[in-house]
Structure formats: C-alpha cells, structure tokens
Write a protein that holds these residues in place. Structure first.
Motif, PDB file in Angstrom:
ATOM      1  N   LEU A 172       0.818  -1.210   0.000  1.00  0.00           N
ATOM      2  CA  LEU A 172       0.000   0.000   0.000  1.00  0.00           C
ATOM      3  C   LEU A 172       0.849   1.256   0.000  1.00  0.00           C
ATOM      4  O   LEU A 172       0.543   2.232  -0.683  1.00  0.00           O
ATOM      5  N   ASP A 176       0.786   4.296  -2.662  1.00  0.00           N
ATOM      6  CA  ASP A 176       0.544   5.676  -2.215  1.00  0.00           C
ATOM      7  C   ASP A 176       1.683   6.601  -2.630  1.00  0.00           C
ATOM      8  O   ASP A 176       1.452   7.769  -2.969  1.00  0.00           O
ATOM      9  N   ARG A 282      -8.970   1.934   5.464  1.00  0.00           N
ATOM     10  CA  ARG A 282      -7.935   1.101   6.067  1.00  0.00           C
ATOM     11  C   ARG A 282      -8.148   0.918   7.562  1.00  0.00           C
ATOM     12  O   ARG A 282      -8.471   1.852   8.278  1.00  0.00           O
ATOM     13  N   ALA A 299      -9.332  -2.513   1.613  1.00  0.00           N
ATOM     14  CA  ALA A 299      -8.701  -1.210   1.361  1.00  0.00           C
ATOM     15  C   ALA A 299      -7.644  -1.341   0.273  1.00  0.00           C
ATOM     16  O   ALA A 299      -7.525  -0.489  -0.613  1.00  0.00           O
ATOM     17  N   MET A 300      -6.878  -2.427   0.321  1.00  0.00           N
ATOM     18  CA  MET A 300      -5.865  -2.655  -0.704  1.00  0.00           C
ATOM     19  C   MET A 300      -6.517  -2.893  -2.064  1.00  0.00           C
ATOM     20  O   MET A 300      -6.073  -2.355  -3.091  1.00  0.00           O
ATOM     21  N   HIS A 302      -9.387  -1.814  -3.129  1.00  0.00           N
ATOM     22  CA  HIS A 302      -9.920  -0.535  -3.604  1.00  0.00           C
ATOM     23  C   HIS A 302      -8.803   0.338  -4.192  1.00  0.00           C
ATOM     24  O   HIS A 302      -8.966   0.930  -5.263  1.00  0.00           O
ATOM     25  N   THR A 303      -7.667   0.409  -3.508  1.00  0.00           N
ATOM     26  CA  THR A 303      -6.551   1.233  -3.972  1.00  0.00           C
ATOM     27  C   THR A 303      -6.006   0.727  -5.304  1.00  0.00           C
ATOM     28  O   THR A 303      -5.735   1.509  -6.216  1.00  0.00           O
ATOM     29  N   THR A 306      -8.783   1.354  -8.206  1.00  0.00           N
ATOM     30  CA  THR A 306      -8.959   2.768  -8.569  1.00  0.00           C
ATOM     31  C   THR A 306      -7.698   3.358  -9.182  1.00  0.00           C
ATOM     32  O   THR A 306      -7.771   4.357  -9.896  1.00  0.00           O
ATOM     33  N   SER A 307      -6.537   2.754  -8.906  1.00  0.00           N
ATOM     34  CA  SER A 307      -5.285   3.241  -9.491  1.00  0.00           C
ATOM     35  C   SER A 307      -5.138   2.805 -10.947  1.00  0.00           C
ATOM     36  O   SER A 307      -4.198   3.225 -11.620  1.00  0.00           O
TER      37      SER A 307
END
Length: 333
Positions: A172, A176, A282, A299-300, A302-303, A306-307
């Motif tokens: 993550l 980020d 998260r 959460a991972m 989703h990240t 969306t990336s």
C-alpha cells in the motif's frame, strides 16, 4: 532611500545635467537660465517623489515576504492597478497561495502518517502481546508437550499474520508513494479469476462452499495482471470469510464498448448498513468482521482497482449476502 548608492548617483547625475543646462541658458539670458532652473528643480523633485513612492511599495512587499517566511500565508497582495509593481504583487500572491496549499497538504500528510502509525501499532500490539505471553509459558520446563505444541502453533499463526500485515502495508505504501508502475496489458478476465482462485481452493474446500463462474472467454481489459490478481484475491477472501459453510459464491463478467465489469457475490451474512460507507477504509473493522480481521484487504483492493482507471462498489443486505461490482473503464482517445 538616500543611502542607496544608485539613488545618490542618479541625483548627482541629474544635478550635473541641470547645472550644465542652467549655465548654457545663462549665455542667452537670465530669464532662460531661471526657466531651466525651475524646470530642473521640478523634474528632480518629481523623480525623487516617484522613486520614494516605489521604495515604500517595495518595502511593503518586503514586509509581506517576511510575514510569509514566518508562516503567515493568508496575505492578499493583489493590486488591480497596472504596472510592474502590480504584476510583482500578483506573482507574490500566486506563490503565497501555492505555498499555503502545499503547507495544508503537508499537514494532512503528517496527520495521515500519524494515524497510520497509530493503526499499525495497534494492529501489531495484540499479536506481539500474545506471543510474549506464550513464549514466557514455553520457558517453563514442566509445560506439558500438548500445550507446548499448541502454543508453538499459535505463535506460528501470529507470526504469519504479522508477516501478511507488514507485506500488505508495504504494498500500500508503494502505491501511495507512486513508486508502483502499473502495467498496461490485455488481461483475459477468465484467466485472472482462475489465478485468483488458486490460493483459495483449500479454504473453499474446507467450508464446502460452491463457486460458479459465468462469462465469455473473450472478455478482457487493460491493466496489471499481478496487482489486479492481488485485489481480486482480497475480495474473494472477504466473501469466503463471511459466507457460512455450504454457501455459494458467484462470479460473472461482461464487456461493452465503455467498460469491463466483474461482479462477485455471495449469500453470506452480509454487511451492516452502517458499515457500508467505510468498508474500503484502512483498518476499519465492521460489526460482522472476524477477530482475525485487520481491515486492510478491501482497502488494498480498492486502492489497486482505482489506481488502474477502475471503480469498485458494494451492495449488501444482512443475511442476504454481499455483491462487489468491479468496473474497469476503457480509455477513449
């Protein structure tokens, strides 16, 4: 102002020019000499007043810059008049606004970092405390072999949990920080799902859960196969965890001119309505979450999604199951 060498040279030059003009005019008449003298005095006076005004304005701007350097970014130095000083003021205002925005972003990053460290510390504290207690008990020579094996097994489980948590947080943090370069390659959805299910076949078998996949073999999208597999695995893990033994998980996928869609649904206990807006946050643990859950898998997912020009939505009703809808949009040129 008069201590400035440039101003001294300027006034001295103006005075010499005026004196030369007065002397030259004196050869014609006294009246001409007086006229040149008056005009020279007026010109020098006007130049002095104008220069003095410019210095005062520059001094104000210098004061503004000192305030900005001390952290006061809320200064409006815009000027609606035309001129070089007005342009300079507007540029200072732009820089001030930019610095203010950057300062706010840095402050937000500090808050996020503090919260993340707090969350990580909280997640690590429980398994570490548990392992310390069991390690202390294992040091007892009189401990029965059965208990020794039990404690050793529990320590192994806690270590695996910590390893997974640290690994997930590292992934993550890379995303980020923007250090992850997502590949853009054609991915066959069926192949993606088969790869995602491989590490989950044993949990599915243990809970005797049925899984069905429906979709055309030609359906595909552009993305990163490895990272998208990671996201789908985390979503499937969530479905398996919240679906009772003997339950069913269905996966369907389709493609159109605008996007490719993957729908993963289960008939488990569902998600409480109050938890729905926060399940991709998260370290958030819903009311139906298991004790071993750390709230980072979704959460991972989703990240990662969306990336990659994608979107993920969830619908759920208690005791009626949960549905995850993943959409990967096509890039229109």
């Amino acid at each position: 102002m008069l201590r400035n060498r440039e101003i001294q040279l300027f006034l001295l030059t103006m005075s010499f020019i005026s004196l030369a003009g007065i002397i030259a005019a004196a050869f014609f008449s006294i009246a001409a000499s007086m006229l040149v003298f008056v005009i020279s005095v007026l010109l020098i006076g006007c130049s002095f007043i104008f220069t003095s005004w410019r210095y005062r304005e520059i001094e104000k701007l210098s004061g503004y810059l000192q305030q900005i350097s001390s952290g006061d970014y809320f200064l409006d130095v815009r000027d609606n008049h035309e001129g070089e000083l007005s342009i300079l003021k507007n540029n200072i205002y732009k820089v001030t606004t930019m610095l203010s925005e950057q300062g706010s972003l840095l402050q937000q990053d500090k808050v996020h970092l503090t919260n993340a460290i707090s969350d990580i510390s909280h997640q690590l504290k429980t398994p570490l405390t548990s392992m310390m207690m069991m390690a202390d008990l294992l040091s007892d020579a009189k401990l029965p072999p059965v208990k020794r094996r039990e404690f050793t097994h529990n320590i192994t489980i806690q270590l695996e949990r910590i390893e997974w948590l640290v690994s997930s947080l590292l992934k993550l943090s890379k995303i980020d920080a923007g250090t992850v370069q997502f590949k853009k390659e054609a991915i066959a959805v069926k192949k993606l799902l088969q790869k995602s299910l491989e590490p989950l076949l044993i949990p599915l078998d243990i809970k005797e859960q049925a899984i069905s996949i429906e979709g055309d073999d030609t359906v595909s999208f552009v993305g990163d196969f490895h990272w998208t597999t990671e996201a789908v695995i985390n979503i499937l893990k969530n479905c398996i965890e919240h679906t009772p033994a003997g339950g069913e998980i269905t996966i369907s996928f389709a493609e159109n001119a605008l996007f490719t869609e993957i729908v993963i649904a289960d008939n488990g206990k569902g998600i409480v309505k109050e938890d729905l807006p926060y399940i991709f946050k998260r370290f958030y643990k819903g009311k139906n979450a298991s004790e071993d859950s750390v709230g980072i898998g979704l959460a991972m997912a989703h990240t990662i999604i969306t990336s990659q020009n994608g979107n993920i939505e969830v619908k759920s009703k208690q005791n009626k199951g949960t549905q995850f809808r993943i959409t990967f949009y096509k890039q229109v040129i």
